[in-house]
Scaffold this active site. Structure first.
Site, PDB file in Angstrom:
ATOM      1  N   HIS A   1      -1.499  -4.532  -9.294  1.00  0.00           N
ATOM      2  CA  HIS A   1      -1.036  -2.911  -9.676  1.00  0.00           C
ATOM      3  C   HIS A   1      -0.206  -2.966 -10.481  1.00  0.00           C
ATOM      4  O   HIS A   1       0.933  -2.775 -10.500  1.00  0.00           O
ATOM      5  CB  HIS A   1      -1.102  -2.304  -8.398  1.00  0.00           C
ATOM      6  CG  HIS A   1      -0.901  -0.803  -8.638  1.00  0.00           C
ATOM      7  ND1 HIS A   1      -1.392   0.007  -7.391  1.00  0.00           N
ATOM      8  CD2 HIS A   1      -0.631  -0.039  -9.373  1.00  0.00           C
ATOM      9  CE1 HIS A   1      -1.219   1.274  -7.768  1.00  0.00           C
ATOM     10  NE2 HIS A   1      -0.699   1.454  -8.926  1.00  0.00           N
TER      11      HIS A   1
ATOM     12  N   HIS B   1      -0.726   0.890  -2.797  1.00  0.00           N
ATOM     13  CA  HIS B   1       0.454   1.705  -2.388  1.00  0.00           C
ATOM     14  C   HIS B   1       0.632   2.221  -1.134  1.00  0.00           C
ATOM     15  O   HIS B   1       1.303   3.239  -0.996  1.00  0.00           O
ATOM     16  CB  HIS B   1       1.114   2.256  -3.466  1.00  0.00           C
ATOM     17  CG  HIS B   1       0.285   3.304  -4.197  1.00  0.00           C
ATOM     18  ND1 HIS B   1      -0.312   4.356  -3.356  1.00  0.00           N
ATOM     19  CD2 HIS B   1       0.212   3.452  -5.452  1.00  0.00           C
ATOM     20  CE1 HIS B   1      -0.770   4.975  -4.352  1.00  0.00           C
ATOM     21  NE2 HIS B   1      -0.509   4.448  -5.796  1.00  0.00           N
TER      22      HIS B   1
ATOM     23  N   ASN C   1       5.331   7.851  -6.741  1.00  0.00           N
ATOM     24  CA  ASN C   1       4.257   8.308  -6.134  1.00  0.00           C
ATOM     25  C   ASN C   1       3.398   7.056  -5.502  1.00  0.00           C
ATOM     26  O   ASN C   1       3.189   6.268  -6.375  1.00  0.00           O
ATOM     27  CB  ASN C   1       3.207   9.133  -7.103  1.00  0.00           C
ATOM     28  CG  ASN C   1       2.097   9.675  -6.504  1.00  0.00           C
ATOM     29  OD1 ASN C   1       1.696   9.335  -5.257  1.00  0.00           O
ATOM     30  ND2 ASN C   1       1.327  10.537  -7.362  1.00  0.00           N
TER      31      ASN C   1
ATOM     32  N   ASP D   1       2.996  -1.830  -8.718  1.00  0.00           N
ATOM     33  CA  ASP D   1       3.008  -0.490  -9.028  1.00  0.00           C
ATOM     34  C   ASP D   1       3.861  -0.267 -10.218  1.00  0.00           C
ATOM     35  O   ASP D   1       4.473   0.901 -10.122  1.00  0.00           O
ATOM     36  CB  ASP D   1       2.982   0.574  -8.113  1.00  0.00           C
ATOM     37  CG  ASP D   1       2.514   2.096  -8.214  1.00  0.00           C
ATOM     38  OD1 ASP D   1       1.893   2.216  -9.720  1.00  0.00           O
ATOM     39  OD2 ASP D   1       2.882   3.051  -7.618  1.00  0.00           O
TER      40      ASP D   1
END
Length: 428
Positions: free
Chosen positions: A56, A230, A276, A303
Site C-alpha cells: 500500500h 489500513h 485517513n 499507506d
C-alpha cells in the site's frame, strides 16, 4: 559476475551467519564462508531480512509529481528497506486502464530502486459506478492482481460483489478502503472524547466496521479474496477474526502509525496527524498490536501518502489527509512490536515481506534467505536509536508525524536482485 559476502549477519534475528551473493542470487548461507574475492560487508550482528514488500504505497505519478514521483518514491522505499512496492491507483489520470498501469510499471523498471507493481482501480475514475478494465489490466505487461479504489470506498454492494466475482477468475484480490461515506460526511478525526472536546467532526469506528462486515460476507458468498486496507479499530479486528474462523478468504493490513499514535495527538491541531482512517484511541492501538502479533492482521503496510508542504502546513480543516511512511516503517514496527516482545524478527519478516508478497503475488519477493533464492535483502542496525529528521528523506514530501521523535533501528543496506540500492544508509 559480482560477488558480495555479508559477514556475521543475524538472519531473521537468529545466530550470526555469512550470506554470499553471486550476481542476482543468494549462493550460500553458512558460517565462515570464504570471501573468494567478493566484496565484504561486515554486518557486525545486524539483522538480515528478506527485502520488505509494501502492499500500500502512493507514488502519485502520473499527475501529482509535486508530491512524489516513481523515482523519488522508490528511492524512499529503498531507504526504508523495501525491494517491492504496490502503487495505489488514485493518480491523475486514475490507473483504471492497461495504459496507465503499464506506464507506472515501466517507470519502476527504468529507475531500478525497487520493483513497482501497480494496483488497478476497481471502478472507472474511482467513482464507484462502473467496473474498470480489470481483465485488461491483469493481462497487461503490468500483470495487475490487486485492485483498489483506495482513498474512496467501494460502497455499492453490487459493484463490490461484481468486482469480487471478476477477480476470482485469476485469483486476484480486491483491497477495500473501508469507509461508509454517509457516516463520515464532514469527519475530521476519530469520533470520541477528544473530538467532542475539540469540536471537530467525528469519524465513527462503525463507518469502518460496517463495510468490513459487509465485504467479508460478500467474499464468503462469492468465494473470492478480499483485503482490508489500513484496519484501524478494535471492532474491525473482531470482525476479521470472526471471518477467518469461518474460513472466509480475508486478509488485513495495519499501518505503522496506527500501531503507535493515538487521537490524543490531535489536541495539537497539527495537520501532520490528519490521516485517513484517523488516529484512534489507545484501546484500538493495543488491539491492533495484539492482532498483528496473533496473525489476525496479516501484514504491515505503510499507506505512504506524500503531500507537498502547502497541502499540510495550513489550518486543520483544509489540510490533506495522509503521512509519509516508507522510510520510518521498520523503525516504528521495531518500537511497537519487537522491542515490546510481541514479535521477533522472523515475525517481522513474515508481516513485512513473506505475507505481503504472497497476497500481492509479487514474484521473486518475500522469499527465504537461503541458497538459490533471489538476493532481495535488507540489513538493519537494530541497536541504533536516534531522532527522525525529515530533511534527510529521499521522498519528495516531508509530512511525517515523527519529526524529532527518537525511534530505534536503521536500515543500512538494501539489495535488489544482488544490486545494492542502499549502502551504509546512503542511496547508490
Amino acid at each position: 559476475m559480482s560477488k558480495i559476502l555479508i559477514r556475521g549477519a543475524k538472519v531473521l534475528g537468529g545466530e550470526p551467519q555469512d550470506v554470499l551473493i553471486e550476481g542476482s542470487t543468494i549462493a550460500a548461507v553458512g558460517h565462515g564462508l570464504p570471501d573468494g574475492g567478493a566484496e565484504v560487508v561486515e554486518a557486525g550482528g545486524q539483522v538480515l531480512l528478506p527485502g520488505l514488500v509494501d502492499l500500500h504505497t502512493h507514488l502519485r505519478e502520473p499527475g501529482r509529481e509535486d508530491s512524489e514521483t516513481v523515482l523519488t518514491g522508490t528511492r524512499a522505499a529503498a531507504s526504508g528497506g523495501y525491494t517491492a512496492v504496490f502503487a495505489m491507483a488514485n493518480t491523475f489520470p486514475v490507473a483504471d486502464t492497461a495504459g496507465v498501469v503499464e506506464q507506472v510499471w515501466r517507470l519502476g523498471r527504468e529507475h531500478g530502486y525497487c520493483d513497482v507493481q501497480p494496483i488497478g482501480a476497481v471502478t472507472v475514475g474511482l467513482e464507484g459506478r462502473k467496473l474498470a478494465e480489470l481483465g485488461a489490466m491483469h493481462e497487461s505487461a503490468a500483470g495487475v492482481t490487486v485492485f483498489s479504489d483506495d482513498g474512496k470506498c467501494v460502497d455499492d454492494a453490487v459493484i463490490m460483489r461484481r468486482a469480487l466475482e471478476y477477480v476470482k477468475a485469476f485469483d486476484g484480490v480486491v483491497a477495500q478502503h473501508a469507509q461508509e461515506p454517509r457516516l463520515t460526511e464532514g469527519a475530521q478525526m476519530n469520533e470520541g472524547i477528544v473530538s467532542a472536546e475539540l469540536g471537530l467532526g467525528g469519524w465513527p469506528a462503525v463507518a469502518e466496521e460496517s463495510i468490513i462486515a459487509r465485504d467479508v460476507l460478500l467474499a464468503e458468498h462469492v468465494g473470492s479474496r478480499v483485503h482490508i486496507c489500513h484496519l484501524s479499530t478494535a471492532g474491525s479486528v473482531e470482525i476479521v477474526r470472526w471471518a477467518k474462523s469461518r474460513g472466509i478468504r480475508v486478509t488485513a493490513e495495519v499501518t505503522p502509525h496506527h500501531l503507535l499514535l493515538t487521537d490524543e495527538l490531535v489536541r495539537t491541531y497539527n495537520p501532520v496527524y490528519k490521516v485517513n482512517p484517523p488516529l484512534r484511541t489507545e484501546r484500538d492501538v493495543l488491539a491492533l498490536r495484539e492482532a498483528l502479533a496473533d496473525g489476525t492482521i496479516d501484514i504491515v503496510a505503510t499507506d505512504h501518502a506524500p503531500h507537498p508542504h502547502e497541502d499540510k502546513d495550513c489550518e486543520w480543516a483544509a489540510a490533506a489527509m495522509g503521512m509519509v511512511g516508507l522510510e520510518t516503517a521498520l523503525s516504528v514496527v521495531q518500537e511497537t512490536m519487537v522491542d515490546t516482545g510481541l514479535l521477533d524478527w522472523a515475525g517481522v519478516a513474515d508481516r513485512m515481506s513473506f505475507t505481503p508478497a504472497r497476497i500481492g503475488q509479487a514474484t521473486g519477493h518475500g522469499r527465504p534467505v537461503s541458497a538459490g533464492e533471489p538476493a532481495n535483502l535488507t540489513l538493519v542496525d537494530t541497536a541504533y536509536r536516534g531522532p527522525v529528521d525529515p530533511a534527510g528523506f529521499a521522498s519528495r514530501s516531508r509530512n511525517t508525524p515523527y519529526e524529532g521523535r527518537e525511534l530505534p533501528g536503521r536500515v543500512t543496506h538494501t539489495w535488489l536482485r544482488g544490486k545494492a540500492t542502499l549502502v551504509d544508509g546512503k542511496l547508490t
